[in-house]
Design a protein around this motif. Sequence first.
Motif, short mmCIF file in Angstrom:
data_model
loop_
_atom_site.label_atom_id
_atom_site.label_comp_id
_atom_site.label_asym_id
_atom_site.label_seq_id
_atom_site.Cartn_x
_atom_site.Cartn_y
_atom_site.Cartn_z
N SER A 12 0.85 -1.19 0.00
CA SER A 12 0.00 0.00 0.00
C SER A 12 0.88 1.24 0.00
O SER A 12 2.08 1.17 -0.27
CB SER A 12 -0.93 -0.02 1.21
OG SER A 12 -0.19 -0.14 2.41
N SER A 40 -2.25 -6.45 -4.47
CA SER A 40 -3.48 -6.87 -3.82
C SER A 40 -3.50 -6.28 -2.41
O SER A 40 -2.56 -6.48 -1.64
CB SER A 40 -3.57 -8.40 -3.75
OG SER A 40 -4.77 -8.81 -3.11
N THR A 41 -4.55 -5.54 -2.09
CA THR A 41 -4.68 -4.93 -0.77
C THR A 41 -6.05 -5.28 -0.18
O THR A 41 -6.80 -6.08 -0.76
CB THR A 41 -4.52 -3.40 -0.86
OG1 THR A 41 -5.57 -2.85 -1.65
CG2 THR A 41 -3.17 -3.03 -1.47
N SER A 42 -6.36 -4.66 0.94
CA SER A 42 -7.58 -5.04 1.65
C SER A 42 -8.85 -4.48 1.03
O SER A 42 -9.94 -5.02 1.23
CB SER A 42 -7.48 -4.60 3.11
OG SER A 42 -7.26 -3.19 3.20
N SER A 43 -8.73 -3.37 0.29
CA SER A 43 -9.94 -2.76 -0.28
C SER A 43 -9.71 -2.37 -1.74
O SER A 43 -8.57 -2.21 -2.19
CB SER A 43 -10.32 -1.50 0.51
OG SER A 43 -9.38 -0.46 0.30
N ALA A 47 -6.29 -0.64 -3.37
CA ALA A 47 -5.66 -1.36 -4.47
C ALA A 47 -5.51 -0.45 -5.69
O ALA A 47 -4.49 -0.46 -6.38
CB ALA A 47 -6.46 -2.60 -4.82
N HIS A 66 -8.07 -7.02 -4.67
CA HIS A 66 -8.31 -6.80 -3.24
C HIS A 66 -9.04 -8.01 -2.66
O HIS A 66 -9.60 -8.84 -3.39
CB HIS A 66 -9.13 -5.53 -3.02
CG HIS A 66 -10.54 -5.60 -3.53
ND1 HIS A 66 -10.86 -5.39 -4.86
CD2 HIS A 66 -11.71 -5.86 -2.90
CE1 HIS A 66 -12.17 -5.51 -5.03
NE2 HIS A 66 -12.70 -5.80 -3.86
#
Length: 379
Positions: A12, A40-43, A47, A66
Amino acid sequence: MAPIKIGFVGLSSRGWASTNLAPPLLKSPLSDQYTLTAVSTSSAESARVSAEKYGGLFSRPVKPYHGSTEAIANDPDVDLVAVSVKTPQHKAALIPAIAAGKDVFVEWPLGRNLQESIELAEAAKQKGVRTLIGLQSWQTPLTNKVKEWVSSGKIGRVLSVNWIGAKPAEIPIWVPFHSRSPGDGDYGLDPNNGATFLSIPVGHSLSNIIYALGPVSSVSATSTQLFKETKFVGADNQPTGETMPSLTPDQWAFTGIMRDSGAILTASWRTGGTATKETDKARPTLVWLIEGEEGHIRVESTHLFGAVPQVAATHKVILNCEEVAITDHELGNTGLAWLEFAKGEKGNYPTFDDAVDLYKHLDAIERSAKEGRRVNVDI
């Protein structure tokens, strides 16, 4: 050879991945050997922001994903899935990538405990994928120089090894002070998360010792808890007035026998003392003494992060009474790890199996301290 295409989980705009893991990939010669193809991130929003940022830095489109890592793991434009998220999330993030036959990187600790680490190492082995664990001591110029001196006989047969390391109070994690990052909560204070004083600072320090001198065959350990609570600090590093009970030991010590040399290892780690006050600026954060039949090696530091040589390069190094200057590589230790991994089978880098071996040392130390007996290290 075509560049290795990386899909980065947890990259991020802030955090360890953005400050230490990704930047070296933009430098030569790594810029010719790696390219970032997906994040790839949490949201969805984080992302998108991350993909735009790194797409610009790498001068190519970066795909945003995500949520579950299944999507990035199954992207045909990804060769290596790099994971930099909190330890409890490592297994869920890694398993889809391993199942998809992708090579994998993850920061230390591998899993929350020894058993979870074994499961991840076995899964990777069964699938035949290459693995890389974030134990940066393997690339530290200091630790490699110590390893070279010992293996080449500069001090003769090793007779004893002493390691005294400290995490000063000014580093706000665990005790006596703990800093809450946004969304972090009490992550580092819950021992079930696997990010304890034993697993991280002691683990990284022990990795230096094992890499340079070989594994330990048995340990007799002691631990104690001198701080019953931790005080939270804010962004200004000042106490907020909020406290929380501490649940784990904050001082560790053990003696052991080095398997390869038969030498005695005496090691201890402490926390709580200050390092930046006028009266404490000369307080050592690391003393590493290796005595041989024909000489000695002494490494010292008063730097805030001196006990983690893979982070700080401010050490006074003595070989047989002569001071030796050792400097960092321009790629940094993380960059050197990427470089070694790109060499394939010829590379010198720690794998998930090496992570399991380190965890077995830590497990033996913890069991010995709890049970009050000598414990063999089963590697």
